[in-house]
Design a protein around this motif. Sequence first.
Motif, mmCIF file in Angstrom:
data_model
loop_
_atom_site.group_PDB
_atom_site.id
_atom_site.type_symbol
_atom_site.label_atom_id
_atom_site.label_comp_id
_atom_site.label_asym_id
_atom_site.label_seq_id
_atom_site.Cartn_x
_atom_site.Cartn_y
_atom_site.Cartn_z
ATOM 1 N N LEU A 60 -49.144 129.561 46.109
ATOM 2 C CA LEU A 60 -48.809 129.675 47.531
ATOM 3 C C LEU A 60 -48.994 131.094 48.063
ATOM 4 N N ALA A 61 -49.713 131.915 47.319
ATOM 5 C CA ALA A 61 -49.876 133.320 47.714
ATOM 6 C C ALA A 61 -50.480 133.461 49.103
ATOM 7 N N GLY A 62 -51.303 132.505 49.514
ATOM 8 C CA GLY A 62 -51.938 132.594 50.819
ATOM 9 C C GLY A 62 -51.191 131.893 51.931
ATOM 10 N N SER A 63 -50.021 131.346 51.624
ATOM 11 C CA SER A 63 -49.259 130.616 52.641
ATOM 12 C C SER A 63 -48.732 131.567 53.709
ATOM 13 N N GLN A 64 -48.723 131.094 54.938
ATOM 14 C CA GLN A 64 -48.207 131.888 56.049
ATOM 15 C C GLN A 64 -46.683 131.790 56.153
ATOM 16 N N HIS A 65 -46.086 130.917 55.362
ATOM 17 C CA HIS A 65 -44.651 130.663 55.488
ATOM 18 C C HIS A 65 -43.905 131.249 54.292
ATOM 19 N N SER A 66 -43.044 132.201 54.555
ATOM 20 C CA SER A 66 -42.319 132.865 53.471
ATOM 21 C C SER A 66 -41.350 131.930 52.758
ATOM 22 N N ASP A 67 -40.922 130.867 53.433
ATOM 23 C CA ASP A 67 -39.983 129.922 52.831
ATOM 24 C C ASP A 67 -40.654 128.920 51.904
ATOM 25 N N ALA A 68 -41.982 128.809 51.970
ATOM 26 C CA ALA A 68 -42.680 127.766 51.220
ATOM 27 C C ALA A 68 -42.436 127.843 49.710
ATOM 28 N N PRO A 69 -42.538 129.008 49.063
ATOM 29 C CA PRO A 69 -42.285 129.048 47.616
ATOM 30 C C PRO A 69 -40.885 128.573 47.247
ATOM 31 N N TYR A 70 -39.870 129.057 47.972
ATOM 32 C CA TYR A 70 -38.495 128.616 47.699
ATOM 33 C C TYR A 70 -38.371 127.112 47.845
ATOM 34 N N GLU A 78 -27.412 116.712 44.549
ATOM 35 C CA GLU A 78 -28.815 116.979 44.223
ATOM 36 C C GLU A 78 -29.730 116.098 45.072
ATOM 37 N N GLU A 79 -29.360 114.844 45.219
ATOM 38 C CA GLU A 79 -30.187 113.907 45.980
ATOM 39 C C GLU A 79 -30.191 114.240 47.468
ATOM 40 N N HIS A 80 -29.096 114.813 47.933
ATOM 41 C CA HIS A 80 -28.986 115.164 49.350
ATOM 42 C C HIS A 80 -29.983 116.262 49.731
ATOM 43 N N HIS A 81 -30.315 117.118 48.779
ATOM 44 C CA HIS A 81 -31.213 118.237 49.070
ATOM 45 C C HIS A 81 -32.649 117.780 49.306
ATOM 46 N N LEU A 82 -33.075 116.721 48.636
ATOM 47 C CA LEU A 82 -34.495 116.341 48.676
ATOM 48 C C LEU A 82 -35.029 116.080 50.083
ATOM 49 N N PRO A 83 -34.421 115.177 50.845
ATOM 50 C CA PRO A 83 -34.981 114.929 52.184
ATOM 51 C C PRO A 83 -34.964 116.162 53.064
ATOM 52 N N GLN A 84 -33.989 117.053 52.862
ATOM 53 C CA GLN A 84 -33.941 118.284 53.652
ATOM 54 C C GLN A 84 -35.154 119.157 53.361
ATOM 55 N N MET A 85 -35.484 119.299 52.079
ATOM 56 C CA MET A 85 -36.620 120.142 51.718
ATOM 57 C C MET A 85 -37.935 119.504 52.135
ATOM 58 N N VAL A 86 -38.031 118.190 51.977
ATOM 59 C CA VAL A 86 -39.241 117.494 52.403
ATOM 60 C C VAL A 86 -39.437 117.647 53.902
ATOM 61 N N GLU A 87 -38.352 117.493 54.647
ATOM 62 C CA GLU A 87 -38.430 117.626 56.103
ATOM 63 C C GLU A 87 -38.857 119.037 56.507
ATOM 64 N N ARG A 88 -38.280 120.035 55.860
ATOM 65 C CA ARG A 88 -38.604 121.425 56.214
ATOM 66 C C ARG A 88 -40.054 121.749 55.885
ATOM 67 N N LEU A 89 -40.537 121.306 54.721
ATOM 68 C CA LEU A 89 -41.925 121.552 54.349
ATOM 69 C C LEU A 89 -42.880 120.836 55.309
ATOM 70 N N THR A 90 -42.493 119.654 55.744
ATOM 71 C CA THR A 90 -43.301 118.915 56.717
ATOM 72 C C THR A 90 -43.349 119.659 58.042
ATOM 73 N N GLN A 91 -42.202 120.201 58.466
ATOM 74 C CA GLN A 91 -42.155 120.976 59.704
ATOM 75 C C GLN A 91 -43.052 122.202 59.631
ATOM 76 N N LEU A 92 -43.138 122.793 58.433
ATOM 77 C CA LEU A 92 -43.981 123.985 58.260
ATOM 78 C C LEU A 92 -45.468 123.635 58.198
ATOM 79 N N GLY A 93 -45.763 122.345 58.070
ATOM 80 C CA GLY A 93 -47.156 121.924 57.996
ATOM 81 C C GLY A 93 -47.769 122.109 56.625
ATOM 82 N N GLU A 94 -46.925 122.225 55.589
ATOM 83 C CA GLU A 94 -47.432 122.388 54.230
ATOM 84 C C GLU A 94 -48.033 121.074 53.719
ATOM 85 N N ASP A 95 -49.027 121.209 52.862
ATOM 86 C CA ASP A 95 -49.730 120.048 52.315
ATOM 87 C C ASP A 95 -48.919 119.441 51.170
#
Length: 232
Positions: free
Chosen positions: A135-145, A183-200
């Motif tokens: 993810l070195a070329g990602s424009q989003h600093s949150d993407a690696p986390y 643990e299960e509660h975190h998954l949709p949150q992270m998926v939603e955030r990555l989708t908002q960022l436009g990550e593949d």
Amino acid sequence: MPSTMPSAKRSPSSAFEDPWSLSEIEQRSADLVAPVRNVLTALCRQPAQHARFLNTLSMMEHIGSRKIMTSQTKGPLGCEVLKHLCEEARHAFFFKRQAEKIAGRQLDYSAETTIAAGPAQMYFGRLDAAIGRSLAGSQHSDAPYLFVSLIIELRAIWAYEIYHQVLNAEAPAVSLKSLLAEEEHHLPQMVERLTQLGEDMKGRVPAFAATEDRLFRGLWRAVEAAVPPTVH
């Protein structure tokens, strides 16, 4: 081809609906379910070794909380990230408390009181580094986390579901039900955030899951090798 190996089925009480990303982990790890379950069952029947294993899980949750903290040095610390950090620290405390109850004494994270501590640390470090490089070329600093957290949460759910089943049969006084729900509660949150960022997501998750699968297999081999032969 459908797998004929037993699966790590989630408990009926779980309200979590599998995303395709969790299925990715389950498919890759189908051949690991039986051997992981066997070792966990054997550990539950050996209190001293079980305490060491629980303490190792505490250490891994602690590492996870530290990595969240260090990944958030830039920009504001949002409520969801802070909540995630607190929950990881609480999970570390939960496993530590259970380990010390069984051991009957205080435990540090030394080699004598953990199982495969070095390989566990390398698992986190190498996964973090591999995803960071990708993810070195990602424009989003949150993407690696977000991606590292997502992949590790997927593995945690897979492993804790198996462990939960084993504990219900072998050591019902220890329950992972609440921990799994968090643990299960975190998954949709992270998926939603990555989708908002436009990550593949669909392009990256399979590759990251493959890397994690290789690293987890190495970690589990180290766990098996560190457990005395009389245990399993």
